[in-house]
Design a protein around this motif. Structure first.
Motif, mmCIF file in Angstrom:
data_model
loop_
_atom_site.group_PDB
_atom_site.id
_atom_site.type_symbol
_atom_site.label_atom_id
_atom_site.label_comp_id
_atom_site.label_asym_id
_atom_site.label_seq_id
_atom_site.Cartn_x
_atom_site.Cartn_y
_atom_site.Cartn_z
ATOM 1 N N TYR A 1 21.375 62.717 -18.430
ATOM 2 C CA TYR A 1 22.186 63.066 -17.253
ATOM 3 C C TYR A 1 22.813 64.444 -17.433
ATOM 4 O O TYR A 1 23.333 64.774 -18.504
ATOM 5 C CB TYR A 1 23.275 62.010 -17.048
ATOM 6 C CG TYR A 1 24.200 62.318 -15.888
ATOM 7 C CD1 TYR A 1 23.779 62.175 -14.574
ATOM 8 C CD2 TYR A 1 25.501 62.760 -16.118
ATOM 9 C CE1 TYR A 1 24.630 62.463 -13.516
ATOM 10 C CE2 TYR A 1 26.356 63.045 -15.067
ATOM 11 C CZ TYR A 1 25.908 62.898 -13.767
ATOM 12 O OH TYR A 1 26.750 63.188 -12.718
ATOM 13 N N ARG A 2 22.771 65.276 -16.383
ATOM 14 C CA ARG A 2 23.412 66.594 -16.394
ATOM 15 C C ARG A 2 24.770 66.473 -15.724
ATOM 16 O O ARG A 2 24.850 66.294 -14.501
ATOM 17 C CB ARG A 2 22.567 67.627 -15.642
ATOM 18 C CG ARG A 2 21.269 67.980 -16.339
ATOM 19 C CD ARG A 2 20.551 69.085 -15.583
ATOM 20 N NE ARG A 2 21.346 70.307 -15.613
ATOM 21 C CZ ARG A 2 21.175 71.320 -14.776
ATOM 22 N NH1 ARG A 2 20.278 71.232 -13.800
ATOM 23 N NH2 ARG A 2 21.917 72.410 -14.870
ATOM 24 N N PRO A 3 25.840 66.583 -16.471
ATOM 25 C CA PRO A 3 27.180 66.430 -15.872
ATOM 26 C C PRO A 3 27.437 67.514 -14.836
ATOM 27 O O PRO A 3 27.022 68.671 -15.007
ATOM 28 C CB PRO A 3 28.120 66.570 -17.071
ATOM 29 C CG PRO A 3 27.268 66.319 -18.270
ATOM 30 C CD PRO A 3 25.904 66.801 -17.919
ATOM 31 N N ILE A 4 28.150 67.138 -13.783
ATOM 32 C CA ILE A 4 28.545 68.099 -12.758
ATOM 33 C C ILE A 4 30.021 67.954 -12.399
ATOM 34 O O ILE A 4 30.747 68.941 -12.269
ATOM 35 C CB ILE A 4 27.647 67.970 -11.499
ATOM 36 C CG1 ILE A 4 28.069 68.995 -10.438
ATOM 37 C CG2 ILE A 4 27.654 66.551 -10.957
ATOM 38 C CD1 ILE A 4 27.106 69.064 -9.272
ATOM 39 N N PHE A 5 30.474 66.706 -12.269
ATOM 40 C CA PHE A 5 31.866 66.486 -11.873
ATOM 41 C C PHE A 5 32.822 66.608 -13.051
ATOM 42 O O PHE A 5 33.997 66.924 -12.861
ATOM 43 C CB PHE A 5 32.006 65.101 -11.220
ATOM 44 C CG PHE A 5 31.410 65.039 -9.843
ATOM 45 C CD1 PHE A 5 32.135 65.455 -8.737
ATOM 46 C CD2 PHE A 5 30.122 64.572 -9.641
ATOM 47 C CE1 PHE A 5 31.580 65.402 -7.456
ATOM 48 C CE2 PHE A 5 29.564 64.517 -8.377
ATOM 49 C CZ PHE A 5 30.287 64.938 -7.284
ATOM 50 N N SER A 6 32.320 66.352 -14.273
ATOM 51 C CA SER A 6 33.220 66.423 -15.427
ATOM 52 C C SER A 6 33.713 67.839 -15.682
ATOM 53 O O SER A 6 34.712 68.033 -16.374
ATOM 54 C CB SER A 6 32.499 65.888 -16.672
ATOM 55 O OG SER A 6 31.325 66.637 -16.924
ATOM 56 N N THR A 7 33.025 68.830 -15.117
ATOM 57 C CA THR A 7 33.471 70.227 -15.279
ATOM 58 C C THR A 7 34.433 70.659 -14.174
ATOM 59 O O THR A 7 34.938 71.783 -14.199
ATOM 60 C CB THR A 7 32.250 71.159 -15.271
ATOM 61 O OG1 THR A 7 31.567 71.046 -14.021
ATOM 62 C CG2 THR A 7 31.286 70.805 -16.396
ATOM 63 N N ILE A 8 34.682 69.777 -13.196
ATOM 64 C CA ILE A 8 35.536 70.119 -12.049
ATOM 65 C C ILE A 8 36.910 69.506 -12.269
ATOM 66 O O ILE A 8 37.043 68.271 -12.385
ATOM 67 C CB ILE A 8 34.918 69.602 -10.734
ATOM 68 C CG1 ILE A 8 33.538 70.247 -10.513
ATOM 69 C CG2 ILE A 8 35.851 69.890 -9.555
ATOM 70 C CD1 ILE A 8 32.794 69.688 -9.316
ATOM 71 N N LEU A 9 37.908 70.357 -12.355
ATOM 72 C CA LEU A 9 39.271 69.891 -12.523
ATOM 73 C C LEU A 9 39.932 69.729 -11.160
ATOM 74 O O LEU A 9 39.820 70.599 -10.285
ATOM 75 C CB LEU A 9 40.069 70.877 -13.378
ATOM 76 C CG LEU A 9 39.554 71.088 -14.812
ATOM 77 C CD1 LEU A 9 40.421 72.121 -15.524
ATOM 78 C CD2 LEU A 9 39.547 69.784 -15.571
ATOM 79 N N VAL A 10 40.613 68.630 -11.003
ATOM 80 C CA VAL A 10 41.323 68.333 -9.748
ATOM 81 C C VAL A 10 42.770 68.759 -9.906
ATOM 82 O O VAL A 10 43.401 68.449 -10.929
ATOM 83 C CB VAL A 10 41.238 66.839 -9.410
ATOM 84 C CG1 VAL A 10 42.012 66.531 -8.127
ATOM 85 C CG2 VAL A 10 39.782 66.420 -9.277
ATOM 86 N N PRO A 11 43.349 69.498 -8.937
ATOM 87 C CA PRO A 11 44.767 69.891 -9.049
ATOM 88 C C PRO A 11 45.675 68.675 -9.182
ATOM 89 O O PRO A 11 45.423 67.615 -8.601
ATOM 90 C CB PRO A 11 45.031 70.650 -7.747
ATOM 91 C CG PRO A 11 43.684 71.079 -7.275
ATOM 92 C CD PRO A 11 42.729 70.015 -7.704
#
Length: 753
Positions: free
Chosen positions: A729-739
């Motif tokens: 699996y290629r992570p995509i959301f784990s690199t996105i920080l939510v304010p």
């Protein structure tokens, strides 16, 4: 029939005296009786009784005759023996009488023998005086002979001088031997003093001999007679030494001289002094090369002289060719060790190894056709021990490593300066950016490995291992240079002017290094690239790709900041501008080779997708109505489709794109019935297991119509269905920080309520 008393008396003692005879007679009678009873048992055989009696009578007569003859001979022999014994006894008695008379005569004349002692002493003195009288002429002429011998030596009439010297030594030694036998040791000092000139003559002769031996290689070519004369004198002295040592009764002073051993010693010292006791050898390559070439030429030339000329001038048991060969070999071994103690440069170490391991055994030197087969160094051992060879090889590798490090550092410095040029990097025939760096680096490493292969496989392997280590270290310094260039570019994005182009050139260079490194080793079976070097190449590639993606991100970030907004919903050209930026970079990426081009395209697409999703989750907008949600869904569909088509047009298959997450997220926004969100979210997190509760909460906030109960139900469902990331699996959301969520209420400039 009985026996009378007289008969019994007569036979009694005989039976006691000869019991065996009686027993034999009884046995004979029994045997005869048995034979007769067997023969005459039948009546018809009684007619031949007369014949049997006659035959037995004749046999008995024959036996008795032989017995009488034997007894008669025995008696005659006994009679002769007794007569001889009587005669011997008479003679012994006569000898005893004569010995007794002689004894008494000797006892009577014992006093007269004392007078013979004085006569014996006079006789010994007479013998000594006669000996002295015989040698007096020689003794009186000793000093005259000394002078004549000295003149002969000065005129180099060595054989005549040595003959007179031997005569004088023989005279002296004979006198000393006589004194030694008579115990007159005190007189030996006088004799030695009288013959004191012999020492000077010996030393003078020896000096001339050793001068001749020291010049033997020249003399056997110019005047072999003088050298042969010296050898003959040495052999004379050796024979005298051997004779005196065998007698072992008296050893004259100065013996044994051991001139043959001295001959070997002088010859060896001459060889070593002529070639190996020179001044300090130059540690630089050219100086050492001249020195080794001179040694090679001189040794071959001199061994040819020994083989062709000197061998004929000395006895065969001298083994002069073997002695000279061993001397050169041993002297070279010691000389090379002395040279290795110096701080030799790379070229000198290589020359030394090549000379020892290649040249020395080659037809150019000890394997020269003019020397074979008589010269054989196989039994002399290696010129350098395996341990010393290994040590020298390691020194050479250290020197090569320093040189390679220096060249690589210079190459990197030149490369770093080229990154800041006002023109693009050069391209190959296919239009791919490149520089001379991989060619320079690989050529330098390959040349050193090829040079090492001329010596030994072990040296080649050492240099090969060193080359891989230095290449790995160089890649580390290259990454540091890329980082430094990136920092300079962040300060001023106009410098370097062609920053992206040179990063792409470095990616092509890295590919060139990666494909060339396996060809460094000449042996195809040993071309395995170490894991650490492969990892260093991967890290360099990742670093260059990272810097390119950071550059792309810098151009995309101003556009992503406009997402989401009301203006964007109403039809902004933000995504079109993003496509232009991406297309521009994709054209730049076309100057890199395909494996890296595909990687850059894939990573760029992931970057765009993650930045687009990150922008949506910044809580900048909340849909206030169903119409806005519809507009948002349409915009998401339009943007995702436009981006997807762009990347498909660039060559990236839809199955490799991460923009599918935008389409999936759109489904969550477009769902009309919020009550079905739990089921929709379950499918979403199953497809994208790295989605967190914060991500889902932010998306639900973006809808603007999700109640607390539905939100709680969705989060509870997520807690009940934890996800595990698959390996591929290629992570995509784990690199996105939510304010972080804002506090519901805060006092102005004060403490929170």
């Amino acid at each position: 029939m009985g026996m009378s008393a007289e008969d019994e008396r007569a036979t009694g003692p005989r039976e006691e005296e000869w019991p065996e005879a009686e027993k034999a007679e009884k046995l004979a009678r029994g045997a005869a009786l048995k034979w007769a009873s067997g023969v005459f048992y039948c009546p018809e055989k009684l007619e031949g009784l007369g014949q049997y009696r006659s035959r037995e009578t004749q046999r008995n007569s024959s036996i008795q005759s032989r017995l009488k003859s034997t007894v008669q001979s025995y008696l005659e022999g006994v009679s002769v023996g007794l007569e001889q014994l009587r005669s011997a006894a008479q003679e012994v008695q006569s000898v005893c009488q004569d010995l007794g008379a002689a004894r008494w005569a000797l006892l009577d004349s014992a006093d007269r023998f004392q007078d013979f002692q004085q006569m014996r002493a006079l006789m010994a003195e007479h013998v000594q005086l006669a000996s002295v009288v015989q040698v007096l002429p020689q003794l009186f002429s000793v000093h005259e002979v000394f002078s004549h011998t000295l003149q002969l030596l000065r005129g180099q009439h060595l054989l005549e001088a040595h003959a007179e010297l031997m005569m004088m030594e023989h005279l002296r030694d004979d006198i000393l031997s006589q004194l030694h036998l008579r115990g007159l040791s005190s007189a030996q000092a006088t004799v030695l003093s009288y013959f004191g000139g012999l020492q000077e003559l010996n030393e003078s002769l020896a000096k001339q001999l050793w001068d001749i031996v020291g010049s033997s290689l020249r003399l056997v070519r110019e005047d072999p007679v003088l050298f042969v004369t010296a050898v003959r004198i040495i052999e004379r002295e050796e024979k005298i030494d051997d004779t005196l040592l065998l007698e072992a009764t008296f050893l004259p002073p100065g013996r044994p001289k051991g001139w043959r051993q001295k001959f070997y010693h002088v010859l060896q010292e001459t060889i070593m002094g002529a070639h190996f006791h020179a001044a300090r050898v130059e540690a630089e390559g050219p100086g050492l090369a001249r020195h080794l070439a001179a040694l090679q030429k001189d040794i071959v030339s001199e061994l040819r002289v020994v083989k062709d000329l000197m061998v004929q001038c000395v006895p065969a048991h001298y083994n002069i060719l073997s002695v000279c060969t061993a001397t050169y070999h041993q002297a070279l071994t010691s000389h090379l060790q002395d040279i290795l103690r110096e701080d030799l440069d790379k070229q000198a170490l290589f020359l030394l190894l090549e000379w020892v391991l290649r040249v020395y055994h080659s037809p150019e030197m000890m394997g020269h056709p003019d020397l074979l087969p008589e010269v054989d160094i196989s039994a002399l051992g290696p010129l350098m021990s395996p341990e010393l060879v290994d040590q020298t090889e390691r020194k050479y590798v250290v020197k090569v490593k320093a040189s390679v490090l220096e060249w690589m550092q210079r190459t990197l410095e030149v490369e770093f300066k080229e990154w800041f040029r006002e023109e693009e990097p050069e391209t190959d025939h296919q239009g791919f950016f490149q520089s001379a760096l991989p060619v320079i680096v690989m050529q330098m490493l390959n040349e050193n490995i090829q040079v090492a292969s001329l010596i030994t496989d072990s040296l080649q392997q050492k240099v090969y291992n060193m080359a891989l280590e230095e290449l790995e270290a160089f890649l580390g310094r290259l990454r540091e240079a890329l980082v430094q260039c990136g920092k300079e570019h962040q300060k001023d994005r106009t410098m370097p002017k062609y920053y992206v182009s040179y990063l792409l050139a470095m990616l092509n260079n890295n590919l060139a290094l990666s494909s060339s490194v396996s060809s460094l080793h000449p042996d195809t079976a040993r071309r395995e690239v170490p894991t650490s070097l492969r990892a260093a190449l991967d890290r360099t590639q990742k670093k260059a790709c990272q810097l390119l993606l950071e550059e792309l991100l810098l151009d995309l970030q101003p556009l992503c900041l406009q997402l989401p907004s009301r203006k964007w919903l109403s039809g902004s050209q933000v995504v079109s501008s993003m496509c232009e930026v991406i297309d521009k970079y994709a054209k730049d990426f076309s100057h890199v080779r395909k494996p890296v081009f595909t990687l850059l395209l894939t990573e760029s697409e992931l970057l765009v997708a993650s930045q687009y999703l990150r922008a949506l989750m910044q809580k900048k907008m909340v849909c206030k109505s169903k119409e806005e949600r519809g507009q948002l869904c349409d915009r998401l569909l339009q943007d995702a489709t436009q981006l997807r088509e762009l990347f498909c047009g660039l060559g990236l298959d839809r199955s490799q794109q991460s923009l599918e997450a935008v389409f999936a997220l759109r489904e969550l926004i477009c769902l009309k019935d919020p009550a079905l969100l739990s089921l929709e979210v379950l499918g979403f997190i199953t497809k994208y297991p790295d989605v967190s509760d914060e991500h889902i909460t932010t998306l639900l906030d973006l809808r603007g119509d999700v109640s607390k109960e539905v939100r709680h139900m969705v989060l509870e469902m997520m807690a009940q269905h934890p996800q595990v990331l698959p390996e591929s699996y290629r992570p995509i959301f784990s690199t996105i920080l939510v304010p972080a969520p804002e506090l519901p209420f805060c006092l102005r400039k004060g403490k929170c309520a």
